[in-house]
Design an enzyme around this catalytic site. Structure first.
Site, PDB file in Angstrom:
ATOM      1  N   LYS A   7       0.834  -1.202   0.000  1.00  0.00           N
ATOM      2  CA  LYS A   7       0.000   0.000   0.000  1.00  0.00           C
ATOM      3  C   LYS A   7       0.868   1.251   0.000  1.00  0.00           C
ATOM      4  CE  LYS A   7      -1.327   1.878   3.746  1.00  0.00           C
ATOM      5  NZ  LYS A   7      -1.922   2.276   5.048  1.00  0.00           N
ATOM      6  N   SER A   8       1.897   1.247   0.830  1.00  0.00           N
ATOM      7  CA  SER A   8       2.748   2.428   0.960  1.00  0.00           C
ATOM      8  C   SER A   8       3.451   2.760  -0.351  1.00  0.00           C
ATOM      9  CB  SER A   8       3.781   2.209   2.068  1.00  0.00           C
ATOM     10  OG  SER A   8       3.149   1.997   3.311  1.00  0.00           O
TER      11      SER A   8
ATOM     12  N   GLY B 258      -4.707   7.684   5.797  1.00  0.00           N
ATOM     13  CA  GLY B 258      -3.758   8.727   6.120  1.00  0.00           C
ATOM     14  C   GLY B 258      -2.943   9.163   4.924  1.00  0.00           C
TER      15      GLY B 258
ATOM     16  N   SER C 160       3.161  11.537  12.987  1.00  0.00           N
ATOM     17  CA  SER C 160       3.121  10.680  11.808  1.00  0.00           C
ATOM     18  C   SER C 160       4.231  11.070  10.844  1.00  0.00           C
ATOM     19  CB  SER C 160       1.772  10.782  11.085  1.00  0.00           C
ATOM     20  OG  SER C 160       1.791  10.021   9.883  1.00  0.00           O
TER      21      SER C 160
ATOM     22  N   GLN D 275       4.005  10.503   7.885  1.00  0.00           N
ATOM     23  CA  GLN D 275       3.304  10.901   6.658  1.00  0.00           C
ATOM     24  C   GLN D 275       3.250  12.417   6.499  1.00  0.00           C
ATOM     25  OE1 GLN D 275      -0.503   8.968   6.952  1.00  0.00           O
ATOM     26  NE2 GLN D 275       0.268   6.995   6.233  1.00  0.00           N
TER      27      GLN D 275
ATOM     28  N   GLU E  74       2.995  -0.281  12.367  1.00  0.00           N
ATOM     29  CA  GLU E  74       1.882  -0.985  11.729  1.00  0.00           C
ATOM     30  C   GLU E  74       1.784  -2.427  12.206  1.00  0.00           C
ATOM     31  OE1 GLU E  74      -0.570  -0.331   9.024  1.00  0.00           O
ATOM     32  OE2 GLU E  74      -0.279   1.595  10.016  1.00  0.00           O
TER      33      GLU E  74
ATOM     34  N   LYS F 188      -9.718  -2.269   3.184  1.00  0.00           N
ATOM     35  CA  LYS F 188      -8.888  -1.070   3.149  1.00  0.00           C
ATOM     36  C   LYS F 188      -7.567  -1.345   2.446  1.00  0.00           C
ATOM     37  CE  LYS F 188      -6.428   2.050   6.309  1.00  0.00           C
ATOM     38  NZ  LYS F 188      -6.744   3.336   5.667  1.00  0.00           N
TER      39      LYS F 188
END
Length: 441
Positions: free
Chosen positions: A41-42, A110, A184, A186, A328, A425
């Site tokens: 996903k990342s 996010g 985060s 992110q 995670e 998700k």
């Protein structure tokens, strides 16, 4: 997502989930299998943003098709980017002038709420962001304030988060900005991904407690360089990105390491062996840290030409670990800790209180309901194994909570997940893949 996947459906090209209670299957023997999982996903999220901001078309091979990435694709399309996701294994991105007005649904991701506002600031026009109800509780203020300091017009909620309106002026001057990214990584990644397109580039300085999830930051800078950006991170907590073009290219996405962890945990819990096929010889994901943690817990981890293999040794050991770089993994590692032969302390993850749910509080609540003795700290948990029993395990619309419950259900009968569809998700196929793995045990 293949047609017919239970627990997920498509609406206007976006994967959405319907609540689906699910009884976690119990294993009758060692779980032994080779699994092939979708892409990270990342990496998929970063590749989509870099491709959208590039000077030519890009191809994304072996991407993850799940709710987060389909919403990211839809958000980029709303901004005027051509994103063709008709083929499951090969997406094509045709960049174009970014424009508004546009509305972006972030879901609960996010990556979308933090990666796309800086890109939206480069658009001509207004871009509105909102998402699932809990998304409004996820922290966003640091990136909002950093963009404002760079001259971007943004309207946010009183808490500094969603709903958010970015008033794009077609360019961002850039320059220097200070951010507290302790909540985060992110926040940093989101700004860095768009920074090459800023007129003056960006010098971003973090001030505050340590930035978590360092491997994800390294992934961001590695991928920026692979797209042609000049990035200097030689000074701790300072990232310098020179202005310049990002180049279209072919991105080959690695299998999702975080998504593989529950399957590795199944091998450990049942004394079996699970191989993640297609694992690259060199990875941008934190495989070394994961290997260390699983080995401490009692697994044998090997990497060969066949893939990454985790074998259970017949015992699980309690550990004391700082998970700040791999937060995670906290839910699944907590599940393993609840099944271990001694207590564990998992610390350094205060920031996961701002993830899809307050994961520390949720894990403490649900593991206690199942019979474990859990002490909650501001930044983690102490877990004392006790005889566990069946219970309804609330998933809080959080895919990682569902993974933790499924792991416990391997050896504890009667673990009923309140909703397994939240796994759409990042891995819509999870219930079917999991049931297939258990059936082979």
């Amino acid at each position: 997502m293949a047609p017919g996947i239970v627990g997920a459906r498509r609406q206007n090209g976006v994967v959405t989930a319907e609540p689906r209670p699910w009884l976690a299957p119990s294993a009758s023997g060692p779980a032994t299998a080779t699994v092939r999982l979708p892409g990270s996903k990342s990496m998929t999220a970063r590749a989509l943003v870099l491709a959208a901001l590039a000077d030519g078309p890009s191809v994304i091979e072996a991407p993850l098709r799940a709710r987060d990435t389909t919403l990211m694709s839809a958000g980029l399309r709303a901004l005027g980017v051509g994103v063709d996701t008709s083929a499951d294994d090969r997406w094509v991105v045709e960049p174009g002038p970014l424009r508004g007005p546009a509305r972006v649904d972030v879901g609960l991701a996010g990556t979308i709420m933090r990666f796309l506002p800086p890109a939206a600031a480069l658009a001509e026009g207004t871009v509105e962001f909102d998402g699932d109800p809990h998304a409004r509780n996820r922290p966003l203020r640091p990136i909002v304030e950093a963009l404002r300091s760079l001259g971007v017009g943004i309207e946010a909620s009183p808490s500094g988060g969603l709903p958010l309106t970015v008033r794009g002026a077609g360019l961002v001057e850039g320059g220097e900005a200070v951010i507290d990214a302790s909540g985060s990584s992110q926040f940093v990644s989101g700004l860095l991904l768009s920074a090459p397109r800023f007129t003056k580039g960006l010098v971003l300085r973090h001030e505050g407690p340590p930035v978590p999830s360092a491997p994800h930051l390294r992934m961001t800078t590695h991928m920026l360089r692979a797209a042609g950006a000049v990035v200097d991170e030689s000074v701790p907590d300072v990232w310098t990105v020179e202005p310049g073009s990002l180049h279209g290219r072919t991105w080959t996405i690695e299998p999702d390491l975080s998504g593989a962890v529950p399957f590795f945990a199944a091998a450990m819990v049942t004394g079996g062996s699970v191989t993640l096929a297609g694992w690259p010889a060199a990875s941008w994901q934190p495989v070394e840290r994961l290997s260390e943690l699983l080995t401490e817990l009692g697994a044998e981890v090997t990497r060969t030409a066949d893939g990454l293999t985790v074998r259970g040794t017949g015992s699980l050991h309690g550990i004391t670990a700082d998970l700040s770089e791999v937060s995670e993994l906290t839910p699944v590692l907590s599940a393993l800790a609840a099944l271990a032969d001694g207590p564990s302390e998992l610390r350094g993850v205060e920031h996961i209180r701002g993830h899809e749910t307050d994961r520390i509080r949720a894990l403490a609540t649900e593991l206690s309901k199942a019979g474990a003795e859990v002490t909650e700290f501001p930044d983690g948990l102490r877990i004392e194994p006790r005889p566990l029993h069946g219970t309804t395990f609330e998933t809080y619309a959080d895919h990682r909570m569902a993974h933790a419950a499924a792991v416990i259900g391997l050896t504890v009968t009667g673990i009923q997940l309140s909703d397994v569809s939240c796994t759409s998700k990042t891995l819509p196929e999870f219930p079917e893949l999991w049931a297939g793995l258990v059936a082979r045990s």
